[in-house]
Design a protein around this motif. Structure first.
Motif, PDB file in Angstrom:
ATOM      1  N   ASP A   1       0.802  -1.229   0.000  1.00  0.00           N
ATOM      2  CA  ASP A   1       0.000   0.000   0.000  1.00  0.00           C
ATOM      3  C   ASP A   1       0.826   1.266   0.000  1.00  0.00           C
ATOM      4  N   LEU A   2       2.037   1.182   0.503  1.00  0.00           N
ATOM      5  CA  LEU A   2       2.827   2.409   0.655  1.00  0.00           C
ATOM      6  C   LEU A   2       3.124   3.034  -0.698  1.00  0.00           C
ATOM      7  N   LYS A   3       3.126   4.349  -0.719  1.00  0.00           N
ATOM      8  CA  LYS A   3       3.500   5.060  -1.947  1.00  0.00           C
ATOM      9  C   LYS A   3       5.021   5.135  -2.007  1.00  0.00           C
ATOM     10  N   ALA A   4       5.578   4.640  -3.098  1.00  0.00           N
ATOM     11  CA  ALA A   4       7.038   4.589  -3.222  1.00  0.00           C
ATOM     12  C   ALA A   4       7.651   5.997  -3.126  1.00  0.00           C
ATOM     13  N   LYS A   5       6.944   6.983  -3.667  1.00  0.00           N
ATOM     14  CA  LYS A   5       7.453   8.360  -3.627  1.00  0.00           C
ATOM     15  C   LYS A   5       7.607   8.835  -2.171  1.00  0.00           C
ATOM     16  N   ASP A   6       6.652   8.475  -1.319  1.00  0.00           N
ATOM     17  CA  ASP A   6       6.744   8.873   0.100  1.00  0.00           C
ATOM     18  C   ASP A   6       7.971   8.256   0.752  1.00  0.00           C
ATOM     19  N   ILE A   7       8.234   6.995   0.412  1.00  0.00           N
ATOM     20  CA  ILE A   7       9.402   6.312   0.990  1.00  0.00           C
ATOM     21  C   ILE A   7      10.681   6.977   0.481  1.00  0.00           C
ATOM     22  N   ALA A   8      10.679   7.336  -0.805  1.00  0.00           N
ATOM     23  CA  ALA A   8      11.865   8.003  -1.368  1.00  0.00           C
ATOM     24  C   ALA A   8      12.134   9.319  -0.631  1.00  0.00           C
ATOM     25  N   VAL A   9      11.075  10.051  -0.312  1.00  0.00           N
ATOM     26  CA  VAL A   9      11.236  11.332   0.405  1.00  0.00           C
ATOM     27  C   VAL A   9      11.813  11.081   1.804  1.00  0.00           C
ATOM     28  N   LYS A  10      11.292  10.074   2.484  1.00  0.00           N
ATOM     29  CA  LYS A  10      11.797   9.750   3.841  1.00  0.00           C
ATOM     30  C   LYS A  10      13.264   9.347   3.773  1.00  0.00           C
ATOM     31  N   LEU A  11      13.618   8.613   2.696  1.00  0.00           N
ATOM     32  CA  LEU A  11      15.019   8.177   2.561  1.00  0.00           C
ATOM     33  C   LEU A  11      15.942   9.360   2.297  1.00  0.00           C
ATOM     34  N   ILE A  12      15.431  10.363   1.579  1.00  0.00           N
ATOM     35  CA  ILE A  12      16.233  11.573   1.356  1.00  0.00           C
ATOM     36  C   ILE A  12      16.549  12.213   2.705  1.00  0.00           C
ATOM     37  N   GLU A  13      15.541  12.266   3.569  1.00  0.00           N
ATOM     38  CA  GLU A  13      15.773  12.859   4.899  1.00  0.00           C
ATOM     39  C   GLU A  13      16.885  12.107   5.631  1.00  0.00           C
ATOM     40  N   LYS A  14      17.004  10.819   5.334  1.00  0.00           N
ATOM     41  CA  LYS A  14      18.036  10.017   6.000  1.00  0.00           C
ATOM     42  C   LYS A  14      19.333   9.952   5.194  1.00  0.00           C
ATOM     43  N   GLY A  15      19.390  10.713   4.089  1.00  0.00           N
ATOM     44  CA  GLY A  15      20.641  10.814   3.342  1.00  0.00           C
ATOM     45  C   GLY A  15      20.832   9.774   2.248  1.00  0.00           C
ATOM     46  N   PHE A  16      19.708   9.276   1.675  1.00  0.00           N
ATOM     47  CA  PHE A  16      19.806   8.293   0.581  1.00  0.00           C
ATOM     48  C   PHE A  16      18.878   8.672  -0.573  1.00  0.00           C
ATOM     49  N   LEU A  17      19.395   8.590  -1.798  1.00  0.00           N
ATOM     50  CA  LEU A  17      18.580   8.921  -2.972  1.00  0.00           C
ATOM     51  C   LEU A  17      18.142   7.649  -3.695  1.00  0.00           C
ATOM     52  N   THR A  18      16.852   7.566  -3.964  1.00  0.00           N
ATOM     53  CA  THR A  18      16.300   6.438  -4.726  1.00  0.00           C
ATOM     54  C   THR A  18      15.298   7.019  -5.729  1.00  0.00           C
ATOM     55  N   THR A  19      14.674   6.165  -6.545  1.00  0.00           N
ATOM     56  CA  THR A  19      13.616   6.642  -7.432  1.00  0.00           C
ATOM     57  C   THR A  19      12.371   5.779  -7.268  1.00  0.00           C
ATOM     58  N   ALA A  20      11.229   6.408  -7.473  1.00  0.00           N
ATOM     59  CA  ALA A  20       9.962   5.678  -7.407  1.00  0.00           C
ATOM     60  C   ALA A  20       9.505   5.413  -8.831  1.00  0.00           C
ATOM     61  N   VAL A  21       9.146   4.164  -9.133  1.00  0.00           N
ATOM     62  CA  VAL A  21       8.562   3.868 -10.447  1.00  0.00           C
ATOM     63  C   VAL A  21       7.209   3.222 -10.205  1.00  0.00           C
ATOM     64  N   GLN A  22       6.272   3.492 -11.062  1.00  0.00           N
ATOM     65  CA  GLN A  22       4.894   3.096 -10.799  1.00  0.00           C
ATOM     66  C   GLN A  22       4.559   3.628  -9.394  1.00  0.00           C
ATOM     67  N   ASP A  23       3.423   3.354  -8.920  1.00  0.00           N
ATOM     68  CA  ASP A  23       3.015   3.954  -7.651  1.00  0.00           C
ATOM     69  C   ASP A  23       3.706   3.351  -6.443  1.00  0.00           C
ATOM     70  N   ARG A  24       3.885   2.050  -6.519  1.00  0.00           N
ATOM     71  CA  ARG A  24       4.266   1.339  -5.292  1.00  0.00           C
ATOM     72  C   ARG A  24       5.617   0.634  -5.385  1.00  0.00           C
ATOM     73  N   VAL A  25       6.407   1.032  -6.369  1.00  0.00           N
ATOM     74  CA  VAL A  25       7.707   0.367  -6.529  1.00  0.00           C
ATOM     75  C   VAL A  25       8.848   1.359  -6.327  1.00  0.00           C
ATOM     76  N   LEU A  26       9.687   1.047  -5.353  1.00  0.00           N
ATOM     77  CA  LEU A  26      10.894   1.847  -5.140  1.00  0.00           C
ATOM     78  C   LEU A  26      12.024   1.161  -5.903  1.00  0.00           C
ATOM     79  N   ARG A  27      12.693   1.935  -6.764  1.00  0.00           N
ATOM     80  CA  ARG A  27      13.750   1.344  -7.600  1.00  0.00           C
ATOM     81  C   ARG A  27      15.119   1.749  -7.070  1.00  0.00           C
ATOM     82  N   LEU A  28      16.020   0.781  -7.022  1.00  0.00           N
ATOM     83  CA  LEU A  28      17.398   1.045  -6.599  1.00  0.00           C
ATOM     84  C   LEU A  28      18.326   0.816  -7.786  1.00  0.00           C
TER      85      LEU A  28
END
Ligand SMILES: Cc1ncc(COP(=O)(O)O)c(C=O)c1O
Length: 400
Positions: free
Chosen positions: A343-370
């Motif tokens: 259910d989680l939105k990948a974009k939201d997780i990417a934003v939280k990871l930025i706060e922790k000093g890591f860059l990722t990308t969100a593809v489709q709604d629910r997929v975080l890509r590394l």
């Protein structure tokens, strides 16, 4: 006005940007305007495979700068010829055409497939493409892309594309027999589609079908070619060779480039006047590309990528085991991975990871890509997994 304000005022509003302005990079680390550092698991969307401030890339550019930046393709230039030889000697291909981006490489591949059909196979102009695929934003590439959300508002598209299910031969078996079709285009690993990895059996059978029906097979390796999967080219994971392959993203170490590779048999359809690009294959960019190619083909480089890919796979499965209610599936091939959430939105997780000093990308709604630089180290992978667990732990508590 600061960088963000200027951008928002003067740049067309085509990108959903993160609230972050980057100014410098070194190795796998990027720095923002305030000097805060970030470990990169995005690589400018699979472009910066050698990270930032890479010595070999930098020296090649600096050396070539003093010699020649650009001349037209009416003349011969060394860096272009040298890279073409390297690409051909290390792949299925016999000939290369250079351009400036992924989308442009797709345009070239489509044109080559059509003119080959007209001149030699005597088939029609239609092309079979995959649902959920992504091939770029220019009209030909957009039309090849099997995702409606990218088409909306831009119709009419280029005609003649039929989208079939990825990893499923049911419809293709019949379509390839139809002489209106001249080619099949497929990403061996769908990147933007969510890091969906083709089955080996599927690609093998697809190859057999295309050979049997005298239809060209095009692999789009813009995102996953050139070491990303731990092999020099993604098709090498599947023991299947295409007739035409497109490359781009990492090939010139961060400078814009695209390439269409083809077997001699297919490439012979192009003759002077059929296709061209003013900047394609220019000496400056191609010098960087030679340096990039030499680095990733050094002894042990790709073996190391494979090992780090296997390590990532283990660690991502551990993460999934830790958060079974949040993570639906993890997928990895070499150093491209997906974390698919329920259910989680990948974009939201990417934003939280930025706060922790890591860059990722969100593809489709629910997929975080590394897609970290291929020079990432195991301890940096560990650091990422730790921070990802911290972020997911917050959601675990919320969803309890
Ligand atoms: C598989 C694939 N093909 C083509 C493209 C288009 O490349 P570009 O953005 O360089 O035009 C992309 C971009 O993400 C891609 O992933």
């Amino acid at each position: 006005m600061n960088i963000k304000e200027l951008t928002n005022k003067y740049i067309m509003n085509t990108y959903g940007r993160f609230d972050l302005a980057l100014v410098k990079g070194d190795g796998v680390t990027l720095f923002d305007e305030n000097g805060k550092s970030y470990i990169d698991f995005a690589s400018g969307i699979a472009v910066n495979s050698l990270g930032y401030n890479n010595k070999a890339i930098n020296s090649s550019i600096i050396e070539q700068l003093g010699k020649l930046i650009h001349v037209s393709n009416y003349f011969y230039t060394g860096p272009q010829a040298l890279l073409a030889e390297k690409l051909c000697k290390n792949s299925f291909a016999g000939k290369v055409f250079f351009c400036n981006s992924g989308a442009e490489s797709i345009e070239g591949a489509i044109k080559l497939a059509r003119i080959f059909a007209k001149k030699f196979s005597k088939r029609g102009y239609k092309i079979i493409s995959m649902q959920n695929s992504f091939h770029g934003r220019t009209f030909g590439a957009l039309s090849a892309t099997g995702q409606e959300k990218y088409h909306n508002g831009f119709e009419p598209l280029l005609g003649g594309f039929t989208y079939v299910k990825f990893n499923d031969l049911t419809d293709i078996e019949n379509l390839v027999k139809d002489r209106e079709y001249c080619a099949v285009i497929v990403e061996p690993v769908q990147g933007e589609g969510g890091v969906n990895i083709a089955d080996r059996g599927y690609l093998k059978r697809l190859r057999d079908l295309t050979v049997k029906n005298d239809i060209l097979l095009i692999f789009d390796e813009v995102q996953v070619g050139l070491g990303r999967t731990g092999k020099l080219f993604a098709y090498m994971n599947f023991d299947v060779e295409p007739d035409i392959m497109t490359l781009a993203k990492p090939l010139a170490g961060g400078l814009p480039i695209g390439a269409v590779l083809a077997k001699d048999e297919a490439a012979r359809a192009f003759e002077p006047g059929n296709h061209a690009s003013t900047f394609g294959g220019g000496p400056l960019v191609l010098s960087a590309a030679n340096a990039f190619f030499d680095e990733i083909t050094k002894d042990g480089f790709l073996d190391d990528v494979l090992k780090k890919g296997d390590y990532t796979c283990i660690k991502l499965n551990d993460l999934k085991a830790q958060f079974p209610k949040l993570i639906k599936e993890v997928r990895t091939i070499g150093l491209i991975s997906a974390i698919e959430f329920y259910d989680l939105k990948a974009k939201d997780i990417a934003v939280k990871l930025i706060e922790k000093g890591f860059l990722t990308t969100a593809v489709q709604d629910r997929v975080l890509r590394l897609t970290p630089p291929l020079i990432i180290k195991k301890d940096e992978i560990d650091l990422f997994m730790g921070k990802a667990a911290e972020v997911l732990n917050d959601y675990k508590i919320i969803t309890k």
